[in-house]
Design an enzyme around this catalytic site. Structure first.
Site, PDB file in Angstrom:
ATOM      1  N   GLY A  16      -4.049 -10.576   0.766  1.00  0.00           N
ATOM      2  CA  GLY A  16      -5.389 -10.102   1.083  1.00  0.00           C
ATOM      3  C   GLY A  16      -6.100 -11.416   1.253  1.00  0.00           C
ATOM      4  N   THR A  17      -6.737 -11.651   2.392  1.00  0.00           N
ATOM      5  CA  THR A  17      -7.080 -13.027   2.669  1.00  0.00           C
ATOM      6  C   THR A  17      -8.247 -13.138   3.626  1.00  0.00           C
ATOM      7  OG1 THR A  17      -6.162 -15.083   3.470  1.00  0.00           O
ATOM      8  CG2 THR A  17      -5.570 -13.143   4.657  1.00  0.00           C
ATOM      9  N   THR A  18      -8.717 -14.383   3.782  1.00  0.00           N
ATOM     10  CA  THR A  18      -9.660 -14.685   4.862  1.00  0.00           C
ATOM     11  C   THR A  18      -9.158 -15.948   5.533  1.00  0.00           C
ATOM     12  OG1 THR A  18     -11.420 -13.939   3.411  1.00  0.00           O
ATOM     13  CG2 THR A  18     -12.059 -15.012   5.446  1.00  0.00           C
ATOM     14  N   ASP A  33      -8.723 -19.131   2.552  1.00  0.00           N
ATOM     15  CA  ASP A  33      -8.965 -19.114   1.108  1.00  0.00           C
ATOM     16  C   ASP A  33      -7.630 -19.412   0.432  1.00  0.00           C
ATOM     17  OD1 ASP A  33      -8.211 -15.984  -0.235  1.00  0.00           O
ATOM     18  OD2 ASP A  33      -7.806 -16.569   1.829  1.00  0.00           O
TER      19      ASP A  33
END
Lengths: 217, 235
Positions: A16-18, A33
């Protein structure tokens, strides 16, 4: 409760990321991130690096299933270095993106991974490509991906300008990551940024407490 | 018409038939939803509220000029998101309850009262409802106030609140652009810009931007048509 635990076991570790990349006048900034989580409940790593170097001046960011992304990148690195030896010159950024695209498209039923590729080459200068889940590849001047990216579409649409300076672009990328990490619970940790220009590559790491703060924090 | 009557005579579920029958379009079985973007901001002396104007049944836009800013009382409005039927029903109930309460008190009702009435209905029937509501208005005691009643029936007061499916895309923009103590004009510009950005990214939001500002002097409503939307996107 049981259903959620099973869910996490079946899905495995996911980023789960940006992630994002943006071109500026003379180069690109690519950043992410550093959080890896299991099912959104447990942070399995606070300091994972999602910005991977695939060649001297080409970097990739991964999103989706961490296992799938690492496997694809490993294969891509091999293909790219082989290609570079055959061509007797550094690979083009589009070559790196195309290699990822071929792997993602041909194995689309098994894989759950998306990538942002950014770099500099002599032919077209600074470039950013995004390879999304099903294997579509598109060149863009700025692109964002990952679960945290939904919260910063408005910010990026309003704030990004083509041909910014290096400092402006770095500040823009840091702000965007900070805003996304502030709203998405599966993005967080530190901000990893890489600046790629004709002259080389520079890593910038912004720890959590040094990230820009906004009015409600 | 013939297809509908055939379905009723066989006593089968609408949704089951839709999937099998090529004569029945998909959107017949889909609930009408205000997949939407709504926003409310407090300023010193009042509030500014805004919404897009799209109502969808599946992929079909049932109403492209919807008014999602619903008056509950003279100086209290609500912004509706979620199921169109649910939110209209709740707003009707609350405006009745508030009107009655106001007559009993013989003075204007408080925004906090309206918000609590929304919360009471949304929480009690939280299993059956899909409603995300922003309650905003002006009263003599606390001036401009914005209360957020999201799905589930929580109640919280915030200086600025966004809601609906399109709001996810503008969290970053709002976090970075909102500052406390803005003027009414700044609030209107910020709301129009934020709604425009959300409408450009969210498939369930679109149409025109409806704005309203509520203060002691009354309610001013305006509409920004598609060709007059602010140019906020830089690329």
């Amino acid at each position: 409760m049981e259903r959620r635990c099973l869910d996490a076991q079946n899905k495995g570790v996911s980023t789960g990321t940006t992630i994002l990349a943006a071109t500026f006048d003379g180069g690109v900034v690519i950043g992410s991130d550093s959080r890896a989580s299991v099912g959104g409940e447990y942070v399995s790593s606070k300091t994972i690096n999602k910005v991977i170097q695939v060649h001297d001046q080409i970097f990739c960011c991964m999103a989706g299933s961490l296992a799938d992304a690492q496997a694809v990148l490993k294969a891509a690195k091999f293909h790219l270095s082989f290609h570079s030896v055959q061509m007797q010159s550094p690979p083009q950024v589009i070559a790196a993106a195309s290699v990822l695209k071929e792997l993602c498209y041909n194995n689309k039923d098994e894989l759950q991974a998306g990538f942002i590729t950014a770099g500099w080459d002599r032919r077209k200068g600074p470039q950013v490509y995004v390879v999304s889940l099903g294997g579509m590849m598109v060149r863009q001047s700025v692109t964002i991906a990952g679960s945290g990216s939904t919260y910063i579409y408005g910010y990026v649409d309003a704030k990004y300008r083509p041909n910014m300076t290096r400092e402006e672009c770095l500040q823009f990328a840091t702000n965007a990551l900070a805003l996304a990490m502030g709203r998405d619970n599966v993005s967080g940790g530190v901000a990893h940024l890489v600046v790629i220009t004709k002259s080389g590559v520079e890593h910038v790491v912004v720890p959590g407490d040094k990230l820009p703060k906004f009015h409600d924090q | 018409m013939a297809a509908t009557m055939m379905m009723q005579s066989r006593g089968q579920n609408f949704n089951e038939i839709s999937a099998q029958n090529a004569l029945v379009p998909d959107w017949i079985g889909t609930e009408v939803s205000t997949g939407t973007t709504i926003m409310a901001v407090e300023y010193d002396g009042g509030v500014v509220i805004g919404a897009d104007s799209r109502t969808t049944t599946g992929a079909y836009i049932a109403n492209r000029v919807t008014d999602k800013l619903t008056p509950i009382h003279d100086r209290i409005y609500c912004c509706r998101s979620g199921s169109a039927a649910d939110t209209q029903a709740i707003a009707d109930v609350v405006s009745y309850q508030l009107g009655f309460h106001s007559i009993e008190l013989d003075e204007r009702p408080l925004v906090e009262t309206a918000a609590h009435l929304f919360k009471a209905s949304c929480y009690r029937y939280r299993e059956e409802l899909t409603a995300g509501i922003l309650v905003a208005g002006w009263d003599r005691r606390k001036g401009g106030q914005v209360y957020c009643v999201p799905i589930g029936g929580m109640l919280v007061r915030q200086p600025v609140a966004i809601g609906g499916s399109g709001s996810t895309y503008i969290y970053g923009f709002m976090d970075s652009n909102y500052k406390p103590s803005m003027t009414k004009e700044q609030c209107l510009e910020l709301t129009a810009a934020a709604l425009t950005l959300a409408m450009e990214r969210d498939g369930s939001s679109g149409g025109v931007v409806r704005l309203a500002s509520i203060s002691e002097d009354g309610v001013e409503r305006r509409v920004i048509l598609g060709n007059a939307l602010p140019k906020v996107s830089t690329h």
